[in-house]
Design a protein around this motif. Structure first.
Motif, PDB file in Angstrom:
ATOM      1  N   GLY A 238       0.785  -1.224   0.000  1.00 37.91           N
ATOM      2  CA  GLY A 238       0.000   0.000   0.000  1.00 37.91           C
ATOM      3  C   GLY A 238       0.821   1.281   0.000  1.00 37.91           C
ATOM      4  O   GLY A 238       0.260   2.375  -0.055  1.00 37.91           O
ATOM      5  N   TRP A 239       2.137   1.132   0.041  1.00 37.34           N
ATOM      6  CA  TRP A 239       2.972   2.329   0.121  1.00 37.34           C
ATOM      7  C   TRP A 239       2.897   3.177  -1.152  1.00 37.34           C
ATOM      8  O   TRP A 239       2.826   4.405  -1.083  1.00 37.34           O
ATOM      9  CB  TRP A 239       4.433   1.961   0.396  1.00 37.34           C
ATOM     10  CG  TRP A 239       5.326   3.168   0.399  1.00 37.34           C
ATOM     11  CD1 TRP A 239       6.075   3.655  -0.628  1.00 37.34           C
ATOM     12  CD2 TRP A 239       5.506   4.078   1.491  1.00 37.34           C
ATOM     13  NE1 TRP A 239       6.735   4.791  -0.261  1.00 37.34           N
ATOM     14  CE2 TRP A 239       6.399   5.079   1.040  1.00 37.34           C
ATOM     15  CE3 TRP A 239       5.023   4.149   2.783  1.00 37.34           C
ATOM     16  CZ2 TRP A 239       6.797   6.130   1.856  1.00 37.34           C
ATOM     17  CZ3 TRP A 239       5.429   5.194   3.603  1.00 37.34           C
ATOM     18  CH2 TRP A 239       6.304   6.174   3.132  1.00 37.34           C
ATOM     19  N   ASP A 240       2.925   2.527  -2.295  1.00 36.18           N
ATOM     20  CA  ASP A 240       2.937   3.282  -3.554  1.00 36.18           C
ATOM     21  C   ASP A 240       1.688   4.156  -3.683  1.00 36.18           C
ATOM     22  O   ASP A 240       1.773   5.316  -4.118  1.00 36.18           O
ATOM     23  CB  ASP A 240       3.030   2.323  -4.746  1.00 36.18           C
ATOM     24  CG  ASP A 240       4.391   1.660  -4.848  1.00 36.18           C
ATOM     25  OD1 ASP A 240       5.346   2.173  -4.225  1.00 36.18           O
ATOM     26  OD2 ASP A 240       4.497   0.613  -5.525  1.00 36.18           O
ATOM     27  N   GLU A 241       0.538   3.627  -3.301  1.00 41.55           N
ATOM     28  CA  GLU A 241      -0.705   4.410  -3.373  1.00 41.55           C
ATOM     29  C   GLU A 241      -0.660   5.570  -2.387  1.00 41.55           C
ATOM     30  O   GLU A 241      -1.078   6.692  -2.711  1.00 41.55           O
ATOM     31  CB  GLU A 241      -1.897   3.492  -3.071  1.00 41.55           C
ATOM     32  CG  GLU A 241      -3.254   4.162  -3.236  1.00 41.55           C
ATOM     33  CD  GLU A 241      -3.692   4.905  -1.978  1.00 41.55           C
ATOM     34  OE1 GLU A 241      -4.478   5.872  -2.118  1.00 41.55           O
ATOM     35  OE2 GLU A 241      -3.247   4.542  -0.862  1.00 41.55           O
ATOM     36  N   TYR A 242      -0.125   5.309  -1.202  1.00 39.75           N
ATOM     37  CA  TYR A 242       0.004   6.351  -0.178  1.00 39.75           C
ATOM     38  C   TYR A 242       0.943   7.454  -0.646  1.00 39.75           C
ATOM     39  O   TYR A 242       0.637   8.649  -0.554  1.00 39.75           O
ATOM     40  CB  TYR A 242       0.515   5.711   1.107  1.00 39.75           C
ATOM     41  CG  TYR A 242       0.892   6.678   2.207  1.00 39.75           C
ATOM     42  CD1 TYR A 242      -0.060   7.498   2.801  1.00 39.75           C
ATOM     43  CD2 TYR A 242       2.205   6.739   2.681  1.00 39.75           C
ATOM     44  CE1 TYR A 242       0.284   8.369   3.823  1.00 39.75           C
ATOM     45  CE2 TYR A 242       2.556   7.602   3.696  1.00 39.75           C
ATOM     46  CZ  TYR A 242       1.592   8.423   4.268  1.00 39.75           C
ATOM     47  OH  TYR A 242       1.939   9.287   5.275  1.00 39.75           O
ATOM     48  N   ALA A 243       2.092   7.056  -1.179  1.00 42.15           N
ATOM     49  CA  ALA A 243       3.081   8.034  -1.641  1.00 42.15           C
ATOM     50  C   ALA A 243       2.584   8.823  -2.837  1.00 42.15           C
ATOM     51  O   ALA A 243       3.016   9.959  -3.060  1.00 42.15           O
ATOM     52  CB  ALA A 243       4.391   7.325  -1.989  1.00 42.15           C
TER      53      ALA A 243
END
Length: 262
Positions: A238-243
């Motif tokens: 989920g990091w890419d969506e958050y970033a």
């Protein structure tokens, strides 16, 4: 008191603190103990400068620096108790020994402490030029402290939740405004201290010491802080969506969609 005397004295104090920290790191086998010294060293430098100046502004700077530095040192000391080496330093040292640590960590951070403390040094030798700028600096400092304290409290609450009940990435509260509210808070604190100690001393001291908050902001955003930490955080689900929707550093209200990496 002349600036050269204050500057030389604070440099000597910083060198001593770095030597003691290097010895400490050898004893415990962790270079990351420098993070405890980082906050504490600024407090010591602020006290030295106030002893030279003896005026209300320098002691105000001791209080402001003490709240930030003392809180940071205590927070890191508790967090790192019983832990191993910080992955950031493992990557920075890349398998190097004590000599590499001296060159890449203790020397660099010692010089950074001395450089960033220039507004404290200026306040020790120059009288207050504009009291209203001191007040503005305190306000900016308070904004930074808010981001640090609230951001840390929100992160602690997130970590305390059961694993199955929390999202893989913390994106609530201030963490929905910036991916690193604590680092942004650090930057605000030092821009505030520069206003109190540097610019409030006059335009020339302000210009000569503005390198301090610029250097602090650069380091915590690009070198030892946000971007270095994200090398490990970016592997989380989920990091890419958050970033993609939350800025790296400078906050802005949450919204959907992709944003520039600020």
């Amino acid at each position: 008191m002349d600036f050269l005397t204050v500057s030389a004295t604070t440099l000597a104090v910083v060198v001593l603190l770095m030597v003691l920290t290097a010895i400490w790191s050898r004893v415990v086998g962790r270079v990351s103990v420098i993070d405890v010294t980082w906050g504490s060293a600024f407090v010591v430098v602020a006290v030295v400068c106030a002893l030279f100046a003896g005026d209300w502004r320098s002691w105000l700077l001791v209080a402001l620096t003490g709240v930030w530095g003392g809180r940071l040192a205590w927070h890191i000391l508790k967090r790192s108790h019983g832990a191993g080496e910080d992955p950031r330093y493992e990557e920075l040292l890349d398998g190097g020994g004590f000599g590499t640590a001296v060159r890449k960590v203790f020397l660099v951070q010692g010089l950074a402490i001395w450089l960033i403390s220039l507004p404290l040094q200026a306040a020790a030798v120059v009288d207050v030029w504009a009291v209203w700028i001191v007040g503005l600096g305190v306000v900016v400092w308070a904004v930074g402290l808010y981001f640090e304290v609230v951001g840390d409290a929100q992160l602690a609450a997130y970590k305390a939740r059961p694993k199955g009940e929390k999202p893989p990435v913390m994106d609530q509260g201030l963490w929905g405004w910036t991916r690193h509210p604590n680092y942004f808070g650090d930057a605000c604190l030092w821009w505030g201290l520069w206003l109190v100690g540097g610019l409030a001393s006059g335009w020339l001291p302000g210009l000569l010491t503005v390198v301090a908050p610029i250097a602090m902001t650069f380091f915590i955003r690009n070198v030892t802080g946000a971007k270095l930490l994200e090398k490990t955080m970016s592997t989380r689900p989920g990091w890419d969506e958050y970033a993609a929707r939350v800025p790296l550093f400078f906050p802005r209200p949450p919204r959907r969609g992709r944003v520039a990496d600020l």
